[in-house]
Design an enzyme around this catalytic site. Structure first.
Site, PDB file in Angstrom:
ATOM      1  CG  HIS A  15     109.938  55.754  93.457  1.00 40.39           C
ATOM      2  ND1 HIS A  15     110.232  56.652  94.450  1.00 40.39           N
ATOM      3  CD2 HIS A  15     109.387  56.495  92.475  1.00 40.39           C
ATOM      4  CE1 HIS A  15     109.883  57.868  94.099  1.00 40.39           C
ATOM      5  NE2 HIS A  15     109.360  57.799  92.887  1.00 40.39           N
ATOM      6  CB  CYS A  34     103.915  59.250  93.745  1.00 41.54           C
ATOM      7  SG  CYS A  34     104.562  60.672  92.853  1.00 41.54           S
ATOM      8  CG  HIS A  40     106.177  57.128  89.463  1.00 41.73           C
ATOM      9  ND1 HIS A  40     105.730  56.682  90.696  1.00 41.73           N
ATOM     10  CD2 HIS A  40     106.949  58.211  89.717  1.00 41.73           C
ATOM     11  CE1 HIS A  40     106.212  57.468  91.642  1.00 41.73           C
ATOM     12  NE2 HIS A  40     106.954  58.405  91.080  1.00 41.73           N
ATOM     13  CG  HIS A  42     111.461  60.029  89.532  1.00 42.24           C
ATOM     14  ND1 HIS A  42     110.799  61.199  89.242  1.00 42.24           N
ATOM     15  CD2 HIS A  42     110.699  59.387  90.450  1.00 42.24           C
ATOM     16  CE1 HIS A  42     109.692  61.262  89.944  1.00 42.24           C
ATOM     17  NE2 HIS A  42     109.600  60.165  90.694  1.00 42.24           N
ATOM     18  CG  ASP A  80     121.450  53.098  86.250  1.00 42.50           C
ATOM     19  OD1 ASP A  80     120.460  53.849  86.079  1.00 42.50           O
ATOM     20  OD2 ASP A  80     122.283  52.871  85.362  1.00 42.50           O
ATOM     21  CG  HIS A  81     118.489  51.116  83.857  1.00 38.90           C
ATOM     22  ND1 HIS A  81     119.550  51.987  83.852  1.00 38.90           N
ATOM     23  CD2 HIS A  81     117.729  51.424  82.782  1.00 38.90           C
ATOM     24  CE1 HIS A  81     119.448  52.783  82.802  1.00 38.90           C
ATOM     25  NE2 HIS A  81     118.343  52.474  82.137  1.00 38.90           N
ATOM     26  CD  GLU A 125     111.057  62.238  93.238  1.00 38.95           C
ATOM     27  OE1 GLU A 125     111.144  61.165  93.860  1.00 38.95           O
ATOM     28  OE2 GLU A 125     110.211  63.117  93.503  1.00 38.95           O
TER      29      GLU A 125
END
Length: 135
Positions: A15, A34, A40, A42, A80-81, A125
């Site tokens: 994100h 960020c 980047h 998480h 996810d991903h 996070e």
């Protein structure tokens, strides 16, 4: 007698924290790294809690297999991903902070649960940074 059942899941997502109404400089001032234009990622840990009365016929508050399937269908298959900013409709116009992600997860799950059941979401996070949303 109210009991809370919990399901823990994991997903990876990228994100960028960026407010398009602000200059790049102001975004960097507020969000720091960020706000990186290249995003980047998480490794999120998600805990979903469902609270309610124990059903005398089943002994369940909520069937954990059903909860697992619900989280997979509504959350993992979507986030996810993925790049949350670019690949999901949930964050097209919403900054994907941990706070907003937790609220969106709650909003995606809530319609699938019976009204008497309580729902809360905890989203890690990082190992030390997490948020909770109770609706």
């Amino acid at each position: 007698m109210k009991v809370t059942v919990c399901r823990k899941e994991h997903f990876n997502a990228a994100h960028r924290l960026y407010n398009p109404a602000w200059s790049d400089e102001h975004n960097t001032e507020v969000f720091g790294p960020c706000a990186n234009v290249n995003y980047h990622g998480h490794n999120y840990e998600l805990v979903v809690r469902v609270t309610g009365e124990v059903d005398p016929d089943t002994g369940y508050v909520y069937d954990m297999k059903l909860l697992s399937t619900l989280i997979k269908t509504e959350i993992l298959d979507t986030f996810d991903h993925r790049n949350l900013n670019l690949d999901t409709t949930d964050f097209r116009n919403l900054i994907p902070t941990a706070e907003n992600i937790a609220v969106i997860i709650w909003q995606r799950l809530r319609p699938h649960l019976a009204a008497p059941l309580g729902l809360s979401v905890t989203l890690f996070e990082t190992e030390r940074n997490f948020v909770e949303y109770h609706g």
